[in-house]
Design a protein around this motif. Structure first.
Motif, PDB file in Angstrom:
ATOM      1  N   ASN A   1     -16.693  15.058  -4.771  1.00  0.00           N
ATOM      2  CA  ASN A   1     -15.854  14.282  -3.852  1.00  0.00           C
ATOM      3  C   ASN A   1     -15.040  13.223  -4.579  1.00  0.00           C
ATOM      4  O   ASN A   1     -13.856  13.024  -4.292  1.00  0.00           O
ATOM      5  CB  ASN A   1     -16.704  13.610  -2.769  1.00  0.00           C
ATOM      6  CG  ASN A   1     -17.275  14.603  -1.780  1.00  0.00           C
ATOM      7  OD1 ASN A   1     -16.652  15.589  -1.446  1.00  0.00           O
ATOM      8  ND2 ASN A   1     -18.485  14.330  -1.318  1.00  0.00           N
ATOM      9  N   GLU A   2     -15.681  12.513  -5.501  1.00  0.00           N
ATOM     10  CA  GLU A   2     -14.996  11.442  -6.209  1.00  0.00           C
ATOM     11  C   GLU A   2     -13.867  11.991  -7.074  1.00  0.00           C
ATOM     12  O   GLU A   2     -12.778  11.407  -7.116  1.00  0.00           O
ATOM     13  CB  GLU A   2     -15.985  10.639  -7.061  1.00  0.00           C
ATOM     14  CG  GLU A   2     -16.971   9.825  -6.251  1.00  0.00           C
ATOM     15  CD  GLU A   2     -18.121  10.629  -5.635  1.00  0.00           C
ATOM     16  OE1 GLU A   2     -18.858  10.069  -4.821  1.00  0.00           O
ATOM     17  OE2 GLU A   2     -18.274  11.821  -5.971  1.00  0.00           O
ATOM     18  N   GLU A   3     -14.113  13.095  -7.745  1.00  0.00           N
ATOM     19  CA  GLU A   3     -13.069  13.701  -8.573  1.00  0.00           C
ATOM     20  C   GLU A   3     -11.881  14.142  -7.716  1.00  0.00           C
ATOM     21  O   GLU A   3     -10.727  13.911  -8.077  1.00  0.00           O
ATOM     22  CB  GLU A   3     -13.617  14.890  -9.372  1.00  0.00           C
ATOM     23  CG  GLU A   3     -14.570  14.512 -10.477  1.00  0.00           C
ATOM     24  CD  GLU A   3     -16.022  14.305 -10.037  1.00  0.00           C
ATOM     25  OE1 GLU A   3     -16.314  14.343  -8.816  1.00  0.00           O
ATOM     26  OE2 GLU A   3     -16.861  14.090 -10.928  1.00  0.00           O
ATOM     27  N   LYS A   4     -12.183  14.752  -6.571  1.00  0.00           N
ATOM     28  CA  LYS A   4     -11.119  15.184  -5.665  1.00  0.00           C
ATOM     29  C   LYS A   4     -10.390  13.978  -5.068  1.00  0.00           C
ATOM     30  O   LYS A   4      -9.170  13.999  -4.924  1.00  0.00           O
ATOM     31  CB  LYS A   4     -11.681  16.076  -4.561  1.00  0.00           C
ATOM     32  CG  LYS A   4     -12.094  17.456  -5.060  1.00  0.00           C
ATOM     33  CD  LYS A   4     -12.670  18.285  -3.941  1.00  0.00           C
ATOM     34  CE  LYS A   4     -13.069  19.666  -4.446  1.00  0.00           C
ATOM     35  NZ  LYS A   4     -13.700  20.470  -3.377  1.00  0.00           N
ATOM     36  N   SER A   5     -11.141  12.940  -4.727  1.00  0.00           N
ATOM     37  CA  SER A   5     -10.518  11.718  -4.207  1.00  0.00           C
ATOM     38  C   SER A   5      -9.617  11.095  -5.266  1.00  0.00           C
ATOM     39  O   SER A   5      -8.510  10.634  -4.959  1.00  0.00           O
ATOM     40  CB  SER A   5     -11.590  10.710  -3.772  1.00  0.00           C
ATOM     41  OG  SER A   5     -12.295  11.177  -2.644  1.00  0.00           O
ATOM     42  N   ALA A   6     -10.096  11.089  -6.516  1.00  0.00           N
ATOM     43  CA  ALA A   6      -9.297  10.525  -7.610  1.00  0.00           C
ATOM     44  C   ALA A   6      -8.021  11.325  -7.821  1.00  0.00           C
ATOM     45  O   ALA A   6      -6.951  10.747  -8.064  1.00  0.00           O
ATOM     46  CB  ALA A   6     -10.125  10.484  -8.897  1.00  0.00           C
ATOM     47  N   GLU A   7      -8.100  12.657  -7.710  1.00  0.00           N
ATOM     48  CA  GLU A   7      -6.906  13.499  -7.854  1.00  0.00           C
ATOM     49  C   GLU A   7      -5.882  13.161  -6.776  1.00  0.00           C
ATOM     50  O   GLU A   7      -4.678  13.075  -7.056  1.00  0.00           O
ATOM     51  CB  GLU A   7      -7.285  14.981  -7.756  1.00  0.00           C
ATOM     52  CG  GLU A   7      -8.022  15.519  -8.959  1.00  0.00           C
ATOM     53  CD  GLU A   7      -8.503  16.952  -8.749  1.00  0.00           C
ATOM     54  OE1 GLU A   7      -7.914  17.682  -7.914  1.00  0.00           O
ATOM     55  OE2 GLU A   7      -9.480  17.343  -9.415  1.00  0.00           O
ATOM     56  N   ILE A   8      -6.345  12.995  -5.552  1.00  0.00           N
ATOM     57  CA  ILE A   8      -5.434  12.649  -4.459  1.00  0.00           C
ATOM     58  C   ILE A   8      -4.818  11.280  -4.727  1.00  0.00           C
ATOM     59  O   ILE A   8      -3.613  11.087  -4.542  1.00  0.00           O
ATOM     60  CB  ILE A   8      -6.161  12.690  -3.105  1.00  0.00           C
ATOM     61  CG1 ILE A   8      -6.410  14.159  -2.743  1.00  0.00           C
ATOM     62  CG2 ILE A   8      -5.365  11.980  -2.019  1.00  0.00           C
ATOM     63  CD1 ILE A   8      -7.195  14.363  -1.478  1.00  0.00           C
ATOM     64  N   ALA A   9      -5.639  10.338  -5.162  1.00  0.00           N
ATOM     65  CA  ALA A   9      -5.126   8.993  -5.460  1.00  0.00           C
ATOM     66  C   ALA A   9      -4.036   9.056  -6.521  1.00  0.00           C
ATOM     67  O   ALA A   9      -2.979   8.438  -6.369  1.00  0.00           O
ATOM     68  CB  ALA A   9      -6.257   8.075  -5.913  1.00  0.00           C
ATOM     69  N   VAL A  10      -4.275   9.793  -7.585  1.00  0.00           N
ATOM     70  CA  VAL A  10      -3.282   9.915  -8.660  1.00  0.00           C
ATOM     71  C   VAL A  10      -1.974  10.465  -8.101  1.00  0.00           C
ATOM     72  O   VAL A  10      -0.896   9.933  -8.374  1.00  0.00           O
ATOM     73  CB  VAL A  10      -3.818  10.798  -9.812  1.00  0.00           C
ATOM     74  CG1 VAL A  10      -2.707  11.200 -10.766  1.00  0.00           C
ATOM     75  CG2 VAL A  10      -4.943  10.075 -10.555  1.00  0.00           C
ATOM     76  N   ASP A  11      -2.066  11.504  -7.289  1.00  0.00           N
ATOM     77  CA  ASP A  11      -0.863  12.106  -6.708  1.00  0.00           C
ATOM     78  C   ASP A  11      -0.139  11.121  -5.790  1.00  0.00           C
ATOM     79  O   ASP A  11       1.077  10.919  -5.918  1.00  0.00           O
ATOM     80  CB  ASP A  11      -1.243  13.364  -5.925  1.00  0.00           C
ATOM     81  CG  ASP A  11      -0.040  13.999  -5.259  1.00  0.00           C
ATOM     82  OD1 ASP A  11       0.820  14.545  -5.985  1.00  0.00           O
ATOM     83  OD2 ASP A  11       0.058  13.924  -4.008  1.00  0.00           O
ATOM     84  N   ARG A  12      -0.876  10.498  -4.876  1.00  0.00           N
ATOM     85  CA  ARG A  12      -0.239   9.607  -3.904  1.00  0.00           C
ATOM     86  C   ARG A  12       0.312   8.343  -4.557  1.00  0.00           C
ATOM     87  O   ARG A  12       1.392   7.882  -4.207  1.00  0.00           O
ATOM     88  CB  ARG A  12      -1.211   9.203  -2.792  1.00  0.00           C
ATOM     89  CG  ARG A  12      -1.848  10.328  -1.981  1.00  0.00           C
ATOM     90  CD  ARG A  12      -0.945  11.498  -1.664  1.00  0.00           C
ATOM     91  NE  ARG A  12      -1.590  12.429  -0.763  1.00  0.00           N
ATOM     92  CZ  ARG A  12      -2.122  13.590  -1.116  1.00  0.00           C
ATOM     93  NH1 ARG A  12      -2.096  13.989  -2.384  1.00  0.00           N
ATOM     94  NH2 ARG A  12      -2.663  14.392  -0.219  1.00  0.00           N
ATOM     95  N   LEU A  13      -0.417   7.781  -5.505  1.00  0.00           N
ATOM     96  CA  LEU A  13       0.039   6.556  -6.159  1.00  0.00           C
ATOM     97  C   LEU A  13       1.237   6.830  -7.058  1.00  0.00           C
ATOM     98  O   LEU A  13       2.109   5.972  -7.215  1.00  0.00           O
ATOM     99  CB  LEU A  13      -1.107   5.913  -6.934  1.00  0.00           C
ATOM    100  CG  LEU A  13      -2.296   5.484  -6.066  1.00  0.00           C
ATOM    101  CD1 LEU A  13      -3.413   4.910  -6.923  1.00  0.00           C
ATOM    102  CD2 LEU A  13      -1.879   4.521  -4.970  1.00  0.00           C
ATOM    103  N   SER A  14       1.309   8.035  -7.610  1.00  0.00           N
ATOM    104  CA  SER A  14       2.494   8.432  -8.372  1.00  0.00           C
ATOM    105  C   SER A  14       3.709   8.482  -7.449  1.00  0.00           C
ATOM    106  O   SER A  14       4.795   8.027  -7.818  1.00  0.00           O
ATOM    107  CB  SER A  14       2.279   9.794  -9.031  1.00  0.00           C
ATOM    108  OG  SER A  14       1.264   9.719  -9.990  1.00  0.00           O
ATOM    109  N   LYS A  15       3.519   9.042  -6.256  1.00  0.00           N
ATOM    110  CA  LYS A  15       4.613   9.105  -5.279  1.00  0.00           C
ATOM    111  C   LYS A  15       5.086   7.708  -4.891  1.00  0.00           C
ATOM    112  O   LYS A  15       6.265   7.499  -4.626  1.00  0.00           O
ATOM    113  CB  LYS A  15       4.176   9.864  -4.028  1.00  0.00           C
ATOM    114  CG  LYS A  15       4.030  11.348  -4.232  1.00  0.00           C
ATOM    115  CD  LYS A  15       3.582  12.030  -2.965  1.00  0.00           C
ATOM    116  CE  LYS A  15       3.409  13.521  -3.187  1.00  0.00           C
ATOM    117  NZ  LYS A  15       2.923  14.214  -1.981  1.00  0.00           N
ATOM    118  N   LEU A  16       4.144   6.757  -4.834  1.00  0.00           N
ATOM    119  CA  LEU A  16       4.496   5.380  -4.478  1.00  0.00           C
ATOM    120  C   LEU A  16       5.221   4.651  -5.606  1.00  0.00           C
ATOM    121  O   LEU A  16       5.843   3.625  -5.375  1.00  0.00           O
ATOM    122  CB  LEU A  16       3.240   4.581  -4.112  1.00  0.00           C
ATOM    123  CG  LEU A  16       2.646   4.842  -2.747  1.00  0.00           C
ATOM    124  CD1 LEU A  16       1.313   4.108  -2.597  1.00  0.00           C
ATOM    125  CD2 LEU A  16       3.611   4.402  -1.642  1.00  0.00           C
TER     126      LEU A  16
END
Length: 151
Positions: A109-124
């Motif tokens: 879960n944490e790895e998947k959450s981190a992947e989403i964070a990386v993607d979303r924060l890059s978009k921001l």
């Protein structure tokens, strides 16, 4: 997502079984998100889209602990100790995304959450060093270990 209002209190929103958050607190919580994201993007629609994703993820009825009230508590603590935090923005992003993926049967879960964070924060448009730090902070929640970097 269906929004169910507690019939006993029109000032609260149902989050999951026995978990309520006041609509005022949710609005304040969303305001915190909007203030945070507006530092990195002028795209209000993107900020709203990402907020909806966060709210929906943490509001799922199957979440008994890793829910929006848990997030609210963590955000409150971050602000309580903000004078001791070097990079509050990164901590806040880490909090918002640390349990965005929650599958009780999964061990990543944490790895998947981190992947989403990386993607979303890059978009921001968040700086890459902050994204890396956020990713590390989210991964560190896997076993609830203290990070090795200073914060």
């Amino acid at each position: 997502m269906q929004r169910i209002i507690d019939p006993n209190s029109l000032s609260k929103r149902f989050i999951s079984q026995n978990h309520y958050i006041s609509l005022k607190n949710l609005d304040n919580f969303k305001s915190t998100w909007n203030s945070l994201t507006s530092k990195y993007t002028d795209n209000i629609e993107l900020g709203e889209e990402l907020w909806q994703e966060i709210e929906n993820a943490y509001s799922n009825s199957y979440r008994h602990y890793h829910n929006i009230t848990h997030l609210e508590s963590m955000i409150d603590n971050a602000f309580k100790y903000k004078d001791k935090i070097k990079d509050l923005d990164t901590i806040l992003f880490s909090i918002f995304y640390h349990d965005i993926i929650y599958d009780i049967k999964s061990k990543d879960n944490e790895e998947k959450s981190a992947e989403i964070a990386v993607d979303r924060l890059s978009k921001l448009g968040l700086q890459s060093d902050k994204i890396v730090k956020c990713r590390k902070q989210i991964i560190a929640t896997k076993n609830h270990h203290k990070n090795t970097f200073s914060q």
